[in-house]
Design a protein around this motif. Structure first.
Motif, PDB file in Angstrom:
ATOM      1  N   GLU A  49      67.865 183.708  -6.844  1.00  0.00           N
ATOM      2  CA  GLU A  49      67.641 182.375  -6.297  1.00  0.00           C
ATOM      3  C   GLU A  49      66.295 181.806  -6.709  1.00  0.00           C
ATOM      4  O   GLU A  49      66.126 180.592  -6.789  1.00  0.00           O
ATOM      5  N   GLY A  50      65.323 182.652  -6.985  1.00  0.00           N
ATOM      6  CA  GLY A  50      63.992 182.184  -7.328  1.00  0.00           C
ATOM      7  C   GLY A  50      63.162 181.876  -6.097  1.00  0.00           C
ATOM      8  O   GLY A  50      63.451 182.365  -4.990  1.00  0.00           O
ATOM      9  N   PHE A  51      62.170 181.018  -6.261  1.00  0.00           N
ATOM     10  CA  PHE A  51      61.160 180.811  -5.227  1.00  0.00           C
ATOM     11  C   PHE A  51      60.957 179.318  -4.963  1.00  0.00           C
ATOM     12  O   PHE A  51      61.190 178.484  -5.834  1.00  0.00           O
ATOM     13  N   ASP A  52      60.481 179.005  -3.757  1.00  0.00           N
ATOM     14  CA  ASP A  52      60.260 177.617  -3.360  1.00  0.00           C
ATOM     15  C   ASP A  52      59.202 177.600  -2.266  1.00  0.00           C
ATOM     16  O   ASP A  52      59.435 178.109  -1.167  1.00  0.00           O
ATOM     17  N   ASP A  53      58.025 177.031  -2.569  1.00  0.00           N
ATOM     18  CA  ASP A  53      56.876 177.046  -1.659  1.00  0.00           C
ATOM     19  C   ASP A  53      56.618 178.458  -1.161  1.00  0.00           C
ATOM     20  O   ASP A  53      56.498 178.722   0.039  1.00  0.00           O
ATOM     21  N   GLN A  54      56.511 179.379  -2.106  1.00  0.00           N
ATOM     22  CA  GLN A  54      56.306 180.792  -1.780  1.00  0.00           C
ATOM     23  C   GLN A  54      55.283 181.401  -2.735  1.00  0.00           C
ATOM     24  O   GLN A  54      55.124 180.968  -3.885  1.00  0.00           O
ATOM     25  N   GLU A  83      57.341 175.689 -13.119  1.00  0.00           N
ATOM     26  CA  GLU A  83      56.089 175.093 -12.662  1.00  0.00           C
ATOM     27  C   GLU A  83      55.305 176.129 -11.863  1.00  0.00           C
ATOM     28  O   GLU A  83      55.709 176.529 -10.774  1.00  0.00           O
ATOM     29  N   ILE A  84      54.189 176.587 -12.423  1.00  0.00           N
ATOM     30  CA  ILE A  84      53.304 177.534 -11.739  1.00  0.00           C
ATOM     31  C   ILE A  84      52.165 176.735 -11.117  1.00  0.00           C
ATOM     32  O   ILE A  84      51.338 176.159 -11.830  1.00  0.00           O
ATOM     33  N   THR A  85      52.123 176.689  -9.796  1.00  0.00           N
ATOM     34  CA  THR A  85      51.099 175.905  -9.120  1.00  0.00           C
ATOM     35  C   THR A  85      49.740 176.578  -9.217  1.00  0.00           C
ATOM     36  O   THR A  85      48.701 175.911  -9.326  1.00  0.00           O
ATOM     37  N   GLY A  86      49.722 177.905  -9.152  1.00  0.00           N
ATOM     38  CA  GLY A  86      48.467 178.636  -9.250  1.00  0.00           C
ATOM     39  C   GLY A  86      48.717 180.125  -9.301  1.00  0.00           C
ATOM     40  O   GLY A  86      49.787 180.602  -8.916  1.00  0.00           O
ATOM     41  N   ALA A  87      47.720 180.870  -9.776  1.00  0.00           N
ATOM     42  CA  ALA A  87      47.861 182.320  -9.936  1.00  0.00           C
ATOM     43  C   ALA A  87      46.496 182.968  -9.849  1.00  0.00           C
ATOM     44  O   ALA A  87      45.472 182.373 -10.202  1.00  0.00           O
ATOM     45  N   GLY A 145      57.107 174.327  -5.730  1.00  0.00           N
ATOM     46  CA  GLY A 145      58.451 173.793  -5.776  1.00  0.00           C
ATOM     47  C   GLY A 145      59.467 174.851  -6.139  1.00  0.00           C
ATOM     48  O   GLY A 145      59.128 176.011  -6.396  1.00  0.00           O
ATOM     49  N   ARG A 146      60.727 174.460  -6.205  1.00  0.00           N
ATOM     50  CA  ARG A 146      61.824 175.384  -6.489  1.00  0.00           C
ATOM     51  C   ARG A 146      61.788 175.813  -7.953  1.00  0.00           C
ATOM     52  O   ARG A 146      61.708 174.974  -8.850  1.00  0.00           O
ATOM     53  N   GLY A 165      54.428 179.676   1.730  1.00  0.00           N
ATOM     54  CA  GLY A 165      53.243 178.874   1.521  1.00  0.00           C
ATOM     55  C   GLY A 165      52.311 179.461   0.472  1.00  0.00           C
ATOM     56  O   GLY A 165      52.669 180.390  -0.264  1.00  0.00           O
ATOM     57  N   ASP A 166      51.108 178.905   0.399  1.00  0.00           N
ATOM     58  CA  ASP A 166      50.139 179.255  -0.644  1.00  0.00           C
ATOM     59  C   ASP A 166      49.163 180.312  -0.128  1.00  0.00           C
ATOM     60  O   ASP A 166      48.291 180.026   0.691  1.00  0.00           O
ATOM     61  N   HIS A 167      49.305 181.533  -0.607  1.00  0.00           N
ATOM     62  CA  HIS A 167      48.408 182.628  -0.216  1.00  0.00           C
ATOM     63  C   HIS A 167      47.888 183.364  -1.444  1.00  0.00           C
ATOM     64  O   HIS A 167      47.600 184.559  -1.377  1.00  0.00           O
TER      65      HIS A 167
END
Length: 405
Positions: A49-54, A83-87, A145-146, A165-167
């Motif tokens: 399924e992947g990830f979404d806001d995780q 789309e990679i928001t951050g790492a 996002g998804r 969320g963003d951790h």
């Protein structure tokens, strides 16, 4: 401390400015995970399924050290841009926790967010995090996002963690309440190599290289045990995929070895030697009715040998040495047959005597039961008569003559 920082900065700047090639630092692989399509054939998998806001935090142990690192991510099996928001990358502590003051935000072309095209991969900018041989790191990815189905590596034998969320920059483990034993998107960690000398060893194969049957989070796969013997003098990276075969593709076990060899072995920076251990699934899968393993024809020794010759040729054209590994005993395994045993014996005889490999490691004899050489020694059996135990993987690593690497 200030002097060390200047030395580190000089090493990294050598990757940007161009001194003579003989003096220029480069990159060396220190950890890899071969990517393949997500599958839930063997149970629920976040990747389908992947990830979404995780946020996903993945723990891995590198083999060699260096003054700085970079990370490779893959969207090889994605059908949409990722789309990679951050790492971040950090030194691991217990569970999902990381060591204080070790968190480094990754950038990609100078930006903290990035997009990976469908079928593509992405390498981070250099992260100024000195690392030691056999150190455990975390790579943490946040997706606002998804993502859709996630390229990954199903049989990690390591725990990954997920949080809503963003951790990505959390030091504590509190937010990471879900776990998996797969890796997602991360395919390599590379270290700055100040004296490039092409000495990376790639262990290439199927679930026995991947470490199935070893203790989860124990880092007891045979490539891990080999890395412990070398203690950073050479890097050892793992290019095993559970269920993989030499001659046939699979929707859940990856492309055939002859197809993925270029990506998973020859493309690794500083690779010098590959240990080739694969073929037992080609022999056994004709008796394995799972749909994602099809086509599953009966394979002859001559066909497997032709596949090995293809891999040897690919390696030698790239200047890479090949160590041929004999196939382990599998009497009593779910897909063992007398016909399959005869094929294994013929293949192993060719590996030992053909002279076509640069060297040979005899994993068969290292793990066999002297009272029944077609079977694993009971102490080396994880319980399914096919995959070694931790002790069996250690025996495999000890069977490798380090001078051939």
């Amino acid at each position: 401390m200030k002097k060390f920082a200047l030395v580190l900065l000089a090493a990294v700047l050598g990757l940007v400015f161009a001194p003579p090639a003989s003096a220029r630092p480069g990159w060396a692989a220190t950890w890899t995970a071969s990517p393949h399509e997500p599958s839930d054939v063997f149970g629920p998998n976040w990747g389908t399924e992947g990830f979404d806001d995780q946020t996903v935090r993945q723990v891995l142990r590198i083999s060699s050290g260096g003054p700085a690192v970079r990370i490779r991510l893959s969207n090889a099996y994605g059908d949409a841009p990722l789309e990679i928001t951050g790492a971040t990358v950090a030194r691991a502590a217990e569970g999902a926790a990381v060591q204080p003051r070790s968190v480094r935000h990754l950038t990609f072309g100078g930006h903290r967010s990035a997009t990976v095209r469908p079928g593509g991969d992405l390498v981070s900018d250099v992260a100024l995090l000195p690392v030691e041989p056999l150190q455990r790191l975390t790579v943490t990815l946040y997706f606002a996002g998804r993502t859709g189905p996630a390229t990954g590596h199903t049989f990690a034998s390591a725990t990954s963690y997920r949080a809503a969320g963003d951790h990505r920059a959390d030091v504590a483990a509190d937010a990471f309440g879900e776990t998996s034993t797969s890796w997602f998107y991360v395919t390599a960690v590379e270290v700055v190599d100040r004296t490039p000398r092409r000495d990376v060893v790639v262990a290439f194969g199927d679930s026995i290289t991947d470490g199935t049957g070893s203790t989860v989070d124990g880092d007891n796969r045979y490539p891990d045990e080999l890395a412990e013997r070398l203690r950073g003098r050479k890097a050892v990276v793992n290019a095993g995929i559970g269920g993989n075969r030499v001659l046939n593709d699979s929707s859940c076990f990856g492309e055939k070895a002859t197809e993925r060899f270029g990506r998973d072995v020859l493309a690794q920076p500083d690779v010098r030697t590959v240990i080739l251990l694969e073929g037992i699934n080609d022999i056994g899968f004709s008796n394995f009715p799972i749909d994602c393993a099809k086509p599953n024809p009966e394979v002859t020794a001559a066909q497997l040998i032709a596949g090995y010759r293809d891999l040897i040729g690919q390696a030698h054209r790239a200047g890479v040495r090949v160590v041929g590994a004999t196939l382990l005993p599998f009497k009593g395994a779910g897909y063992h047959t007398e016909r399959g045993e005869a094929v294994r014996d013929e293949v192993n005889a060719w590996i030992r005597t053909s002279g076509e490999f640069d060297a040979v490691v005899d994993f068969d004899r290292a793990t066999a039961d002297p009272a029944d050489p077609d079977a694993l020694l009971p102490a080396y059996d994880s319980g399914d008569r096919l995959h070694p135990s931790d002790a069996g993987y250690r025996a495999m690593a000890e069977a490798v003559d380090l001078s051939v690497l």
